[in-house]
Write a protein that holds these residues in place. Structure first.
Motif, PDB file in Angstrom:
ATOM      1  N   UNK A   2       0.682  -1.049  -0.168  1.00  0.00           N
ATOM      2  CA  UNK A   2       0.200  -0.148  -0.444  1.00  0.00           C
ATOM      3  C   UNK A   2       0.516   1.295   0.032  1.00  0.00           C
ATOM      4  N   UNK A   3       0.708   2.441  -0.899  1.00  0.00           N
ATOM      5  CA  UNK A   3       1.108   3.824  -1.096  1.00  0.00           C
ATOM      6  C   UNK A   3       0.881   4.740   0.803  1.00  0.00           C
ATOM      7  N   UNK A 234     -10.246  14.916  -4.076  1.00  0.00           N
ATOM      8  CA  UNK A 234      -9.662  13.810  -4.447  1.00  0.00           C
ATOM      9  C   UNK A 234      -9.314  13.983  -6.210  1.00  0.00           C
ATOM     10  N   UNK A 235      -9.481  14.733  -6.983  1.00  0.00           N
ATOM     11  CA  UNK A 235      -8.607  15.048  -8.313  1.00  0.00           C
ATOM     12  C   UNK A 235      -7.523  16.260  -7.992  1.00  0.00           C
ATOM     13  N   UNK A 236      -7.159  16.865  -6.637  1.00  0.00           N
ATOM     14  CA  UNK A 236      -6.001  17.240  -6.260  1.00  0.00           C
ATOM     15  C   UNK A 236      -5.489  16.187  -5.600  1.00  0.00           C
ATOM     16  N   UNK A 237      -5.448  15.437  -5.290  1.00  0.00           N
ATOM     17  CA  UNK A 237      -4.557  14.425  -4.709  1.00  0.00           C
ATOM     18  C   UNK A 237      -3.717  13.880  -5.619  1.00  0.00           C
ATOM     19  N   UNK A 241      -0.242  12.989  -6.242  1.00  0.00           N
ATOM     20  CA  UNK A 241       0.671  11.617  -6.623  1.00  0.00           C
ATOM     21  C   UNK A 241       1.340  10.905  -7.341  1.00  0.00           C
ATOM     22  N   UNK A 242       0.645  12.268  -8.593  1.00  0.00           N
ATOM     23  CA  UNK A 242       1.229  11.932 -10.036  1.00  0.00           C
ATOM     24  C   UNK A 242       3.019  12.792  -9.850  1.00  0.00           C
ATOM     25  N   UNK A 243       3.260  13.747  -8.406  1.00  0.00           N
ATOM     26  CA  UNK A 243       3.985  14.510  -9.181  1.00  0.00           C
ATOM     27  C   UNK A 243       5.246  13.292  -8.576  1.00  0.00           C
TER      28      UNK A 243
END
Length: 273
Positions: A2-3, A234-237, A241-243
């Motif tokens: 799990x991340x 949710x879109x913000x996180x 998470x893609x960074x």
């Protein structure tokens, strides 16, 4: 496997740091102190505040930052006499960073709707604006480099999320990066058609090292708790998470005493810890 969820930090005055002391130190959360940016603080008062802060910070091993000065000026100031005042204010806050073991200082973007529109009508104004910022920040950047403090440029009235990222790059220092204020981005999105918050994150990419988490309804700069406004968290996180590296996530709300309300919203949403 799990991340691991990102750890929330907070932007607080000294009084509110004392109030939330156990929550900050319990998980060694990142901290941004906001009592050292005001122009009306005397040198004697500043020393008293530093002494108090040093006591409160005993045992804190999380990362630390300070909000830099911003009242009454813009980073692209063209008046050399006022520039001297701006530089003095910023250099004083950098010395506070050194005294408190802080390695970030938040400063405000110079971009506004008026100035961004002028860039489109007169492209030469963009070069002039960047050189004005360079003139203001040159001694500040030099001192930040010596102290190991990173200046992070926060969006305020920015419409184009790429402009301050380009500005940071053009200043050519490893100690200049960018910050994102989620509420500022959402306000400009709802009122003036700027891209949504997640697009600001994507535009910053790896240059994003600091985030102010606050919620708004799109009408004003509310600094509400996350979950009280219209931001799609949710879109913000998901974008965060893609960074390549998670920036510091700093809750910055007007209701500092009730800080844990917004923290609980993000934690119970499974977005952070």
């Amino acid at each position: 496997m799990a991340k691991t969820l990102p750890l929330l930090g907070a932007a607080l005055s000294l009084d509110m740091f004392a109030h939330h002391h156990d929550w900050i130190l319990g998980d060694q959360r990142d901290l941004e102190l906001q009592s050292f940016c005001w122009p009306n603080t005397s040198q004697a008062e500043l020393q008293q505040m530093l002494t108090r802060a040093q006591g409160l910070l005993e045992g804190h091993t999380g990362r630390r930052g300070l909000h830099g000065p911003f009242t009454g000026f813009s980073l692209d100031c063209a008046d050399p006499e006022i520039v001297t005042v701006i530089q003095d204010r910023m250099l004083r806050t950098l010395e506070c960073c050194a005294a408190l073991g802080a390695d970030q200082m938040v400063i405000h973007s110079p971009y506004t709707m008026w100035k961004e529109s002028d860039l489109q009508a007169n492209p030469a104004s963009g070069f002039i604006q960047i050189e004005r910022v360079r003139f203001v920040l040159t001694p500040v950047i030099a001192r930040a480099e010596t102290l190991g403090v990173t200046l992070v440029i926060e969006n305020c009235e920015d419409l184009n999320p790429a402009l301050r990222v380009e500005l940071a790059a053009r200043l050519k220092s490893e100690r200049v990066r960018v910050s994102l204020d989620t509420g500022h981005a959402q306000f400009m999105h709802r009122r003036l058609g700027a891209p949504p918050v997640d697009a600001f994150i994507g535009a910053a990419g790896g240059a994003l090292e600091h985030v102010h988490l606050q919620d708004v309804d799109g009408y004003g700069d509310r600094h509400w708790h996350p979950g009280e406004g219209s931001i799609a968290w949710h879109s913000v996180f998901k974008a965060l998470g893609r960074l390549p590296k998670m920036p510091r996530l700093i809750l910055e709300v007007n209701d500092e005493r009730g800080l844990l309300k917004g923290a609980r919203h993000l934690i119970e949403s499974g977005l952070a810890r």
